[in-house]
Design a protein around this motif. Structure first.
Motif, mmCIF file in Angstrom:
data_model
loop_
_atom_site.group_PDB
_atom_site.id
_atom_site.type_symbol
_atom_site.label_atom_id
_atom_site.label_comp_id
_atom_site.label_asym_id
_atom_site.label_seq_id
_atom_site.Cartn_x
_atom_site.Cartn_y
_atom_site.Cartn_z
ATOM 1 N N LYS A 40 0.715 -1.267 0.006
ATOM 2 C CA LYS A 40 -0.143 -0.081 -0.087
ATOM 3 C C LYS A 40 0.900 1.276 0.148
ATOM 4 O O LYS A 40 0.302 2.231 -0.310
ATOM 5 N N GLU A 41 2.200 0.935 0.261
ATOM 6 C CA GLU A 41 2.848 2.343 0.136
ATOM 7 C C GLU A 41 3.363 2.625 -1.215
ATOM 8 O O GLU A 41 3.735 3.903 -1.433
ATOM 9 N N GLU A 52 2.866 6.920 2.987
ATOM 10 C CA GLU A 52 2.926 6.590 4.075
ATOM 11 C C GLU A 52 1.441 6.467 5.107
ATOM 12 O O GLU A 52 0.923 7.253 4.686
ATOM 13 N N ARG A 53 1.543 5.450 5.831
ATOM 14 C CA ARG A 53 0.161 5.208 6.552
ATOM 15 C C ARG A 53 -0.043 6.569 7.543
ATOM 16 O O ARG A 53 -1.130 6.954 7.714
ATOM 17 N N ARG A 54 1.197 6.946 8.191
ATOM 18 C CA ARG A 54 0.964 7.869 9.162
ATOM 19 C C ARG A 54 2.437 8.914 8.905
ATOM 20 O O ARG A 54 3.338 8.679 9.901
#
Length: 576
Positions: A91-92, A142-144
């Motif tokens: 997912k990145e 990035e997720r966060r």
């Protein structure tokens, strides 16, 4: 530049979401502005620092023999499928489709693109070796996103790629790049360490190193020898095995004894309730990889290093087994699992193999076993280094020093890729015998925007930023205390004209503001030298302020100009 014209707004307070010191100061001093989470605009001051970093990087890349190119950020997804990294990045990887429904990715890196480029350009050993590099915007979903420029979704990077006919050539190129990186980070005034590292999603079959900026906010932990030059990322740091225990004669020794340990699932609980020291306990941890389950044994005071386990097994991702899976393979829930009687593969850390006997789970709820003998009560078929290094461990390199730990921010990395990409993407050459061979590759990256933030993290004080001379947006900051005072204004203007005519980057604060405001802004912005034009102007004198040393001195304007002029020939690391 006249500050009255400079596109900058300083902030008295940092936005609430800015947690790290560098993020707070870069926002407050007007170097960057956030557009979205992990996405930033570089204001004129920030862009000037980036350009100074880029200049140093370009100079050292060119000196190492690398040639600059510029490759597209928009990359066909098919290339990533060919390299088998499309799923690895997961997912990145930012993905999109054009109007014809062709899939593309926004490149977080350019191994695929550069390999495709070389495949079409080079077909003979006579054209090798070659190294190319670029400074390009990269993207990672990035997720966060956090810590400002240290972990963003869009970032600026220098990436270089080398192509050789063999591993001996790659060794030479790798060392040349390693040395170039040392010069780059030295010139940027960075406090750093080069450490052995894991290749991660980049892949590769050879040596690789990370260059880590030392910082308390760093997400990576570095294991560093107190005696020799050994340094490694914690995930890669080796553990030196002590003197191996001789094979035990277990004849006549009693079988393990089961004892009651109600609600004592953790090492801490066993220590507090039953008085058992962690180093006397064996932890049995069940993992899964795909549909397979296996156990890893480490001492109670040690932690499993999952990367080492992956490397030993040669598998992809591993994960702690879910409760039902643990119950299925061990017959009991986590906390009471022991190695005795397990029918799955057991990986035994070397420290366990060296124990005479230990306490383990009994394979039954609320019970443990004491007197468990490694090699008798469970097999020692797979013994290796499966734990993370710990403070005080003996250095695996010299055997004399101990390991101490530091936090670090990764700002650069060098890889020996080998033929991972060239074989998958068909980049080859004809050797001296006319036979087709895959090119041998290396990859070398520096996070340009991350480096800016890492330097800011290391170089600040209670006033604000305090840039090394080589990176500062301006060399000198002229502070005109009273724009209404004719003598002060004329002297400030004369010095400004003289310094700029000498090619010295000069910022003149000509604003009609109070002296306190000017000093606060100057402290925030962090230019190495400030020349304060105030009451001594009538005597043709100014206050010379060395921002980094914190010194102040009244000098003649001629002396001030000479000192600032001398900075142009000073080493890049001046004011460190």
């Amino acid at each position: 530049m006249r500050q009255s014209h400079l596109f900058v707004t300083t902030l008295r307070e940092a936005p609430a979401e800015a947690e790290t010191r560098s993020h707070q100061l870069l926002l407050r001093a007007g170097y960057i502005r956030q557009l979205a989470a992990g996405v930033y605009t570089y204001m004129p001051l920030g862009r000037k620092v980036l350009r100074n970093i880029e200049t140093i990087v370009r100079q050292e890349m060119e000196a190492s023999g690398a040639q600059e190119v510029l490759m597209p950020s928009l990359q066909p997804a098919e290339l990533w499928r060919q390299s088998e990294r499309y799923k690895v990045y997961g997912k990145e990887l930012m993905k999109l489709q054009d109007r014809h429904e062709r899939e593309f990715v926004l490149g977080p890196t350019h191994e695929e693109v550069v390999t495709e480029l070389v495949r079409g350009e080079i077909n003979s050993y006579r054209r090798l070796p070659v190294t190319v590099y670029q400074i390009q915007t990269k993207f990672r979903d990035e997720r966060r996103p956090r810590s400002g420029l240290l972990r963003g979704r869009e970032f600026l990077m220098k990436d270089a790629y080398s192509f050789d006919t063999g591993w001996e050539g790659l060794d030479l190129t790798y060392q040349a790049m390693y040395s170039a990186y040392e010069r780059i980070f030295d010139r940027c005034g960075l406090k750093y360490r080069a450490v052995q590292a894991n290749a991660g999603a980049i892949g590769g079959k050879g040596q690789n190193h990370e260059f880590m900026a030392l910082s308390e906010i760093g997400e990576d932990t570095l294991a560093v020898c107190t005696l020799c030059g050994y340094a490694a990322n914690l995930e890669q740091a080796e553990v030196r095995r002590g003197t191996a225990r001789p094979a035990q004669d277990c004849s006549g020794r009693p079988a393990p004894e089961k004892f009651h340990t109600p609600d004592q699932k953790t090492i801490q609980q066993l220590e507090q309730e039953s008085g058992i020291r962690p180093e006397e306990i064996i932890k049995t941890i069940i993992y899964t990889s795909g549909s397979s389950a296996f156990a890893v044994l480490v001492r109670g005071d040690h932690e499993v290093n999952e990367l080492k386990v992956q490397q030993y097994l040669g598998c992809g991702e591993i994960a702690l087994a879910e409760h039902d899976r643990v119950q299925e393979v061990a017959g009991v829930g986590a906390g009471y699992v022991g190695p005795a009687g397990l029918s799955i593969q057991i990986l035994v850390d070397a420290a366990i193999a060296d124990m005479a006997e230990a306490v383990t789970g009994a394979g039954e709820k609320d019970y443990h076993l004491r007197g468990v003998v490694p090699g008798r009560d469970f097999p020692l078929t797979h013994v290796g280094d499966f734990r993370s290094a710990a403070p005080g461990d003996v250095c695996p390199h010299c055997g004399g020093g101990g390991l101490e730990f530091h936090q670090g921010i990764e700002v650069g990395r060098v890889f020996k890729l080998g033929t991972v990409y060239s074989e998958k993407l068909g980049a080859g050459y004809l050797d001296t015998d006319g036979r087709s061979q895959p090119v041998v590759m290396g990859c070398y990256g520096i996070g340009i925007s991350r480096l800016l933030s890492a330097v800011a993290e290391q170089n600040n004080d209670e006033q604000g930023l305090s840039w090394p001379l080589a990176l500062a947006p301006y060399t000198v900051h002229i502070l005109l205390m009273s724009a209404k005072d004719t003598e002060q204004r004329e002297l400030a203007e004369a010095m400004y004209v003289q310094l700029t005519s000498l090619g010295i980057d000069t910022l003149l604060d000509d604003r009609d503001e109070r002296a306190g405001v000017k000093f606060k802004d100057a402290g925030l912005i962090g230019i190495p030298v400030a020349l304060v034009v105030g009451k001594s102007a009538a005597e043709q004198k100014v206050e010379y302020m060395d921002r980094r040393a914190g010194s102040k001195e009244i000098v003649d304007i001629g002396e001030a100009v000479l000192r600032v002029s001398a900075l142009r020939t000073a080493p890049d690391a001046a004011f460190m």
